[in-house]
Scaffold this motif. Structure first.
Motif, PDB file in Angstrom:
ATOM      1  N   SER A 401      -7.204  -1.263   3.968  1.00 39.57           N
ATOM      2  CA  SER A 401      -7.134  -0.722   2.603  1.00 39.57           C
ATOM      3  C   SER A 401      -5.678  -0.422   2.276  1.00 39.57           C
ATOM      4  O   SER A 401      -4.797  -0.525   3.132  1.00 39.57           O
ATOM      5  CB  SER A 401      -7.998   0.535   2.476  1.00 39.57           C
ATOM      6  N   ILE A 402      -5.441  -0.067   1.022  1.00 39.68           N
ATOM      7  CA  ILE A 402      -4.093   0.273   0.560  1.00 39.68           C
ATOM      8  C   ILE A 402      -3.978   1.788   0.457  1.00 39.68           C
ATOM      9  O   ILE A 402      -4.807   2.461  -0.168  1.00 39.68           O
ATOM     10  CB  ILE A 402      -3.785  -0.374  -0.803  1.00 39.68           C
ATOM     11  N   ASP A 403      -2.943   2.332   1.102  1.00 39.51           N
ATOM     12  CA  ASP A 403      -2.705   3.786   1.115  1.00 39.51           C
ATOM     13  C   ASP A 403      -1.548   4.113   0.175  1.00 39.51           C
ATOM     14  O   ASP A 403      -0.434   3.626   0.350  1.00 39.51           O
ATOM     15  CB  ASP A 403      -2.380   4.230   2.546  1.00 39.51           C
ATOM     16  N   TRP A 404      -1.833   4.953  -0.842  1.00 40.36           N
ATOM     17  CA  TRP A 404      -0.816   5.363  -1.808  1.00 40.36           C
ATOM     18  C   TRP A 404      -0.343   6.801  -1.571  1.00 40.36           C
ATOM     19  O   TRP A 404       0.362   7.362  -2.413  1.00 40.36           O
ATOM     20  CB  TRP A 404      -1.377   5.264  -3.227  1.00 40.36           C
ATOM     21  N   SER A 405      -0.700   7.385  -0.447  1.00 42.74           N
ATOM     22  CA  SER A 405      -0.398   8.803  -0.233  1.00 42.74           C
ATOM     23  C   SER A 405       1.102   9.071  -0.143  1.00 42.74           C
ATOM     24  O   SER A 405       1.551  10.183  -0.415  1.00 42.74           O
ATOM     25  CB  SER A 405      -1.091   9.293   1.042  1.00 42.74           C
ATOM     26  N   ARG A 406       1.903   8.065   0.226  1.00 39.85           N
ATOM     27  CA  ARG A 406       3.349   8.268   0.358  1.00 39.85           C
ATOM     28  C   ARG A 406       4.115   7.750  -0.854  1.00 39.85           C
ATOM     29  O   ARG A 406       5.338   7.634  -0.813  1.00 39.85           O
ATOM     30  CB  ARG A 406       3.854   7.583   1.616  1.00 39.85           C
ATOM     31  N   GLY A 407       3.423   7.439  -1.910  1.00 41.16           N
ATOM     32  CA  GLY A 407       4.085   6.999  -3.121  1.00 41.16           C
ATOM     33  C   GLY A 407       4.307   5.506  -3.221  1.00 41.16           C
ATOM     34  O   GLY A 407       4.621   4.996  -4.298  1.00 41.16           O
ATOM     35  N   ILE A 408       4.175   4.802  -2.128  1.00 38.29           N
ATOM     36  CA  ILE A 408       4.333   3.354  -2.134  1.00 38.29           C
ATOM     37  C   ILE A 408       3.096   2.741  -1.474  1.00 38.29           C
ATOM     38  O   ILE A 408       2.477   3.354  -0.590  1.00 38.29           O
ATOM     39  CB  ILE A 408       5.610   2.915  -1.384  1.00 38.29           C
ATOM     40  N   PRO A 409       2.723   1.550  -1.895  1.00 38.93           N
ATOM     41  CA  PRO A 409       1.521   0.941  -1.299  1.00 38.93           C
ATOM     42  C   PRO A 409       1.789   0.474   0.124  1.00 38.93           C
ATOM     43  O   PRO A 409       2.680  -0.351   0.378  1.00 38.93           O
ATOM     44  CB  PRO A 409       1.228  -0.239  -2.233  1.00 38.93           C
ATOM     45  N   LEU A 410       1.022   1.023   1.059  1.00 39.05           N
ATOM     46  CA  LEU A 410       1.138   0.646   2.465  1.00 39.05           C
ATOM     47  C   LEU A 410      -0.241   0.261   2.990  1.00 39.05           C
ATOM     48  O   LEU A 410      -1.245   0.874   2.606  1.00 39.05           O
ATOM     49  CB  LEU A 410       1.701   1.807   3.293  1.00 39.05           C
ATOM     50  N   PRO A 411      -0.303  -0.763   3.847  1.00 39.00           N
ATOM     51  CA  PRO A 411      -1.617  -1.135   4.404  1.00 39.00           C
ATOM     52  C   PRO A 411      -2.114  -0.064   5.366  1.00 39.00           C
ATOM     53  O   PRO A 411      -1.345   0.513   6.147  1.00 39.00           O
ATOM     54  CB  PRO A 411      -1.330  -2.458   5.121  1.00 39.00           C
ATOM     55  N   LYS A 412      -3.406   0.211   5.302  1.00 40.32           N
ATOM     56  CA  LYS A 412      -4.029   1.201   6.177  1.00 40.32           C
ATOM     57  C   LYS A 412      -5.131   0.521   6.966  1.00 40.32           C
ATOM     58  O   LYS A 412      -6.016  -0.123   6.398  1.00 40.32           O
ATOM     59  CB  LYS A 412      -4.598   2.351   5.345  1.00 40.32           C
ATOM     60  N   PHE A 413      -5.061   0.649   8.294  1.00 37.71           N
ATOM     61  CA  PHE A 413      -6.024  -0.005   9.167  1.00 37.71           C
ATOM     62  C   PHE A 413      -6.912   1.060   9.819  1.00 37.71           C
ATOM     63  O   PHE A 413      -6.413   2.035  10.391  1.00 37.71           O
ATOM     64  CB  PHE A 413      -5.310  -0.805  10.263  1.00 37.71           C
TER      65      PHE A 413
END
Length: 544
Positions: A401-413
């Protein structure tokens, strides 16, 4: 009145210099043989006699007869429009009473002294004349007959981009393999700038008289033949076809021209070439040029392919082509098998998720390595497809999924059901990867230190890629064999083998066999297969 010999009109297509190399396949050969058969079947034989009911203006007829006695003259000039055949300094070679398209090979050597213009990227042309025996070649002679003179022009030099420096430098000492001091910034700037073109002279050339005396329909002359023909549209006749054959002249034998080159020994051969062979060479020239322009063939691959044909054992060559063909087929089935298994896979119980991630990373490293080394488009496409499939498998083995918790889109596994912290499979998977890392990390560090001190690289990026890809090649066999690698290692401590793992066992074994074992082992055990262009060895786990 036919046009003068030095101003005859060309055929439907201008003669182009011989292209650099491309695709040799059974289909190309059959197509050329089919063209030759059609010419002989529908366009008549080699006789020049005109049937009583034939319309002369509907066909082009040969102006000369086969085996007719001709005189041959070869001139050289820096000018693209040469007419002064009386200048003895321009005459390179002459032969008298040569049977047209029926003589044995004649050859000569000539010591060429290039002019200042040719030394500084100028052009040098050859002019081949075929004149009926006893007829003058000089158009200023009162007895000159333009219908008795056939002439063809050929540019003996060619411009090619100067080879980029691929050896790099030692990143610590700043010296290349020859000990020359440089920096990778300077080499990168040189490589990124516009490529310098250099004039190269062809030292060997075969001048072929094509054995073609066919009557051709005026509106349907085969293109591969027409572009080398010279026509007289007034008399509806064509002159003897003169073909400058440099197909087998490799780039390694070309001589770069500069002010230091004062003498160049040239070798010329006058021979007869059959129509089917002439069609074959012209078709292959066109195909090689198109393949290189489309990116399907890398720079220099055509020469490597010709070298295999010239220097390779024909039996080994046939076996190599068979292995390459099987390799492509097995690669396709390997992709199909991979996708078929993972498409409907819901659980990863008993599977090594870490090895799936490692596979994806390894494929990405190999793809970046091939991209950095400017591999041909065909190899890059095959490697890119394999890389995309490996990352797609990661999405099937884990929840991405895509994680926006840090302000930028990062992949989350995230782990899927059946592969959580309490899972016995995950525990043994972690143990397997940890034990393998005890061997992998020290060897990788040792190889990196050795490469840094003793090898040359284009940049630090290339150094990192070369080091990582070396580790991939070294340990790739572990993942290629399901019974040895970490892919199935977690199943051994388990008390049972899950049903999904039994299916995976058969699937991975098939992928391993089709993609790696059968073809790669065969290629690696035969050094002669490494002489094939990179596009013929499409296994993404093999170096280009």
């Amino acid at each position: 009145m036919a046009p003068p010999a030095d101003a005859v009109t060309q055929g439907p297509a201008d003669q182009r210099p011989a292209a650099e190399d491309a695709k040799w396949g059974i289909g190309s050969i059959l197509r050329m043989l089919a063209i030759f058969w059609l010419i002989k079947t529908f366009f008549g034989g080699s006789s020049k006699s005109t049937p009583s009911n034939a319309v002369r203006t509907d066909y082009y007829w040969p102006k000369f007869n086969k085996s007719e006695s001709v005189d041959f003259f070869l001139f050289g000039s820096d000018s693209s429009r040469f007419t002064d055949v009386s200048d003895a300094s321009k005459l390179i070679w002459t032969e008298t009473d040569v049977p047209l398209a029926a003589s044995s090979d004649l050859s000569t050597e000539y010591l060429y002294r290039p002019s200042k213009g040719v030394q500084h990227n100028g052009t040098f042309y050859l002019y081949a004349y075929l004149v009926r025996s006893g007829k003058p070649v000089d158009r200023r002679d009162p007895a000159f007959d333009p219908d008795s003179v056939a002439v063809k022009q050929f540019q003996l030099n060619t411009w090619m981009p100067k080879q980029k420096s691929k050896q790099g430098i030692n990143l610590l000492s700043g010296q290349d393999s020859k000990g020359v001091k440089s920096t990778h910034e300077e080499q990168a700037e040189q490589a990124a700038g516009p490529r310098e073109y250099v004039s190269y002279l062809k030292p060997n050339l075969t001048i072929a008289m094509v054995d073609d005396f066919t009557k051709y329909p005026a509106k349907s002359i085969p293109q591969p033949i027409a572009e080398h023909m010279t026509f007289d549209p007034v008399a509806m006749e064509y002159y003897p076809t003169i073909f400058f054959n440099d197909f087998w002249l490799l780039k390694d034998y070309l001589i770069p021209m500069n002010e230091t080159v004062t003498e160049v020994p040239l070798s010329f051969t006058l021979s007869t070439m059959t129509l089917w062979k002439f069609t074959l060479f012209s078709q292959m020239d066109q195909a090689f040029g198109k393949q290189e322009s489309w990116g399907a063939m890398g720079e220099g691959e055509s020469d490597e392919f010709k070298r295999v044909l010239l220097e390779g054992n024909p039996y080994f060559l046939a076996l190599t082509f068979s292995v390459s063909l099987l390799h492509s087929v097995f690669d396709f089935f390997a992709f199909k098998n991979d996708i078929g298994f993972w498409k409907n896979k819901k659980s990863v119980e008993g599977l090594s998720v870490r090895s799936i991630g490692l596979n994806a990373i390894m494929q990405l490293i190999i793809f970046l390595y091939l991209l950095d080394n400017e591999t041909s488009t065909v190899v890059l496409f095959s490697s890119g497809i394999g890389c995309a499939i490996e990352f797609w498998k990661v999405t099937k083995a884990m929840t991405v999924s895509i994680d926006w918790s840090r302000g930028i889109p990062l992949p989350k596994f995230e782990d899927k059901a059946g592969y959580n912290n309490a899972s016995e499979t995950k525990k043994h998977d972690a143990d397997a990867v940890r034990y393998l890392s005890y061997v992998l990390y020290p060897l990788l560090a040792g190889y990196a230190v050795y490469a840094l001190f003793y090898e040359t690289h284009k940049s630090w990026y290339s150094f990192v890629l070369n080091t990582l890809v070396g580790a991939v090649y070294m340990f790739g066999f572990i993942l290629m064999c399901p019974q040895v690698g970490p892919l199935l290692l977690p199943s051994y401590p388990l008390s049972y083998v899950p049903p999904g793992l039994q299916q995976l066992n058969h699937s991975c074994a098939a992928v391993c066999l089709m993609r790696h074992k059968t073809v790669s082992d065969c290629a690696l055990s035969r050094p002669w297969s490494l002489f094939l262009p990179a596009r013929f060895v499409c296994n993404p786990l093999l170096p280009p």
